[in-house]
Design a protein around this motif. Structure first.
Motif, PDB file in Angstrom:
ATOM      1  N   ASN A 140       0.609  -1.138  -0.114  1.00 39.36           N
ATOM      2  CA  ASN A 140       0.022  -0.136   0.228  1.00 39.36           C
ATOM      3  C   ASN A 140       0.863   1.184  -0.117  1.00 39.36           C
ATOM      4  O   ASN A 140       0.424   2.145  -0.519  1.00 39.36           O
ATOM      5  N   ARG A 141       1.964   1.252   0.464  1.00 36.61           N
ATOM      6  CA  ARG A 141       2.895   2.463   0.379  1.00 36.61           C
ATOM      7  C   ARG A 141       3.780   2.436  -0.652  1.00 36.61           C
ATOM      8  O   ARG A 141       4.717   3.160  -0.805  1.00 36.61           O
ATOM      9  N   ASN A 142       3.503   1.448  -1.352  1.00 36.24           N
ATOM     10  CA  ASN A 142       4.377   1.433  -2.817  1.00 36.24           C
ATOM     11  C   ASN A 142       5.926   1.022  -2.607  1.00 36.24           C
ATOM     12  O   ASN A 142       6.881   1.718  -3.026  1.00 36.24           O
ATOM     13  N   CYS A 143       6.163   0.318  -1.345  1.00 36.33           N
ATOM     14  CA  CYS A 143       7.647  -0.004  -0.989  1.00 36.33           C
ATOM     15  C   CYS A 143       8.072  -1.342  -1.473  1.00 36.33           C
ATOM     16  O   CYS A 143       8.142  -1.921  -0.564  1.00 36.33           O
ATOM     17  N   GLU A 144       8.622  -1.364  -2.640  1.00 37.22           N
ATOM     18  CA  GLU A 144       9.040  -2.408  -3.286  1.00 37.22           C
ATOM     19  C   GLU A 144      10.346  -2.843  -2.482  1.00 37.22           C
ATOM     20  O   GLU A 144      10.404  -4.371  -2.269  1.00 37.22           O
ATOM     21  N   TYR A 145      11.015  -2.242  -1.895  1.00 34.46           N
ATOM     22  CA  TYR A 145      12.222  -2.597  -1.151  1.00 34.46           C
ATOM     23  C   TYR A 145      11.821  -3.526  -0.007  1.00 34.46           C
ATOM     24  O   TYR A 145      12.406  -4.700   0.030  1.00 34.46           O
ATOM     25  N   GLN A 146      11.108  -3.114   0.919  1.00 37.70           N
ATOM     26  CA  GLN A 146      10.486  -3.725   1.960  1.00 37.70           C
ATOM     27  C   GLN A 146       9.518  -5.020   1.663  1.00 37.70           C
ATOM     28  O   GLN A 146       9.766  -5.990   2.262  1.00 37.70           O
ATOM     29  N   LEU A 179      -1.726  -3.076  14.700  1.00 39.15           N
ATOM     30  CA  LEU A 179      -1.588  -1.669  14.877  1.00 39.15           C
ATOM     31  C   LEU A 179      -0.056  -1.055  14.635  1.00 39.15           C
ATOM     32  O   LEU A 179       0.075  -0.229  13.795  1.00 39.15           O
ATOM     33  N   ALA A 180       0.461  -1.698  15.698  1.00 41.75           N
ATOM     34  CA  ALA A 180       1.773  -1.004  15.772  1.00 41.75           C
ATOM     35  C   ALA A 180       2.534  -1.568  14.436  1.00 41.75           C
ATOM     36  O   ALA A 180       3.314  -0.707  14.029  1.00 41.75           O
ATOM     37  N   LEU A 181       2.537  -2.758  14.077  1.00 47.58           N
ATOM     38  CA  LEU A 181       3.236  -3.265  12.992  1.00 47.58           C
ATOM     39  C   LEU A 181       3.052  -2.513  11.935  1.00 47.58           C
ATOM     40  O   LEU A 181       3.829  -2.031  10.821  1.00 47.58           O
ATOM     41  N   CYS A 182       1.663  -2.217  11.476  1.00 51.50           N
ATOM     42  CA  CYS A 182       1.017  -1.533  10.385  1.00 51.50           C
ATOM     43  C   CYS A 182       1.752  -0.119  10.439  1.00 51.50           C
ATOM     44  O   CYS A 182       2.402   0.568   9.583  1.00 51.50           O
ATOM     45  N   GLY A 183       1.912   0.788  11.718  1.00 53.71           N
ATOM     46  CA  GLY A 183       2.571   1.714  11.779  1.00 53.71           C
ATOM     47  C   GLY A 183       3.862   1.758  11.554  1.00 53.71           C
ATOM     48  O   GLY A 183       4.655   2.701  10.920  1.00 53.71           O
ATOM     49  N   THR A 184       4.488   0.898  11.994  1.00 53.15           N
ATOM     50  CA  THR A 184       5.743   0.731  11.945  1.00 53.15           C
ATOM     51  C   THR A 184       6.359   0.595  10.631  1.00 53.15           C
ATOM     52  O   THR A 184       7.394   1.224  10.020  1.00 53.15           O
ATOM     53  N   TYR A 185       5.694  -0.419   9.672  1.00 55.26           N
ATOM     54  CA  TYR A 185       5.970  -0.478   8.359  1.00 55.26           C
ATOM     55  C   TYR A 185       5.609   0.519   7.275  1.00 55.26           C
ATOM     56  O   TYR A 185       6.083   0.862   6.176  1.00 55.26           O
ATOM     57  N   HIS A 186       4.556   1.555   8.060  1.00 52.17           N
ATOM     58  CA  HIS A 186       4.469   2.812   7.347  1.00 52.17           C
ATOM     59  C   HIS A 186       5.934   3.642   7.260  1.00 52.17           C
ATOM     60  O   HIS A 186       6.117   4.129   6.306  1.00 52.17           O
TER      61      HIS A 186
END
Length: 116
Positions: free
Chosen positions: A8-14, A87-94
């Motif tokens: 969703n954040r378009n972060c191909e690296y991660q 919620l914490a993981l979603c925020g972290t990976y944002h």
């Protein structure tokens, strides 16, 4: 959850690193991996619980919260402790995605790339 958030954040690296390292261990099929980049949720590919988690992550990523319907399902499927971890993981990976995208990190040699 991490694949959907980074997609969703378009972060191909991660996304690519997590696909390469964890997709097989998580027993994700190639179709499921590709679906983490798709718009919407193909419920036929997922358990009901996994599909509802994807809807929850999509709500979080797009609005910063959850609709009443999605929240009700989220609260049914996950314990309060699990909810906080999600919620914490979603925020972290944002945050991780923002950093990786801003730094324009190239993909790792072993990492996957986004499907076409």
């Amino acid at each position: 959850m991490i694949l959907r958030t980074t997609a969703n954040r378009n972060c191909e690296y991660q996304w690519g690193v997590h696909v390469a390292i964890f997709a097989k261990a998580a027993k994700l099929t190639p179709e499921q991996v590709a679906a983490t980049r798709a718009t919407g949720v193909d419920a036929a590919l997922w358990t009901a619980e996994a599909a509802s988690l994807i809807w929850a992550i999509d709500n979080l990523c797009s609005t910063g919260g959850m609709s009443d319907t999605v929240l009700a399902r989220f609260e049914t499927d996950w314990s309060p402790e699990q909810q906080l971890e999600i919620l914490a993981l979603c925020g972290t990976y944002h945050t991780v995605s923002f950093v990786a995208n801003t730094a324009r990190l190239p993909g790792e040699a072993f990492g996957a790339t986004f499907p076409d």
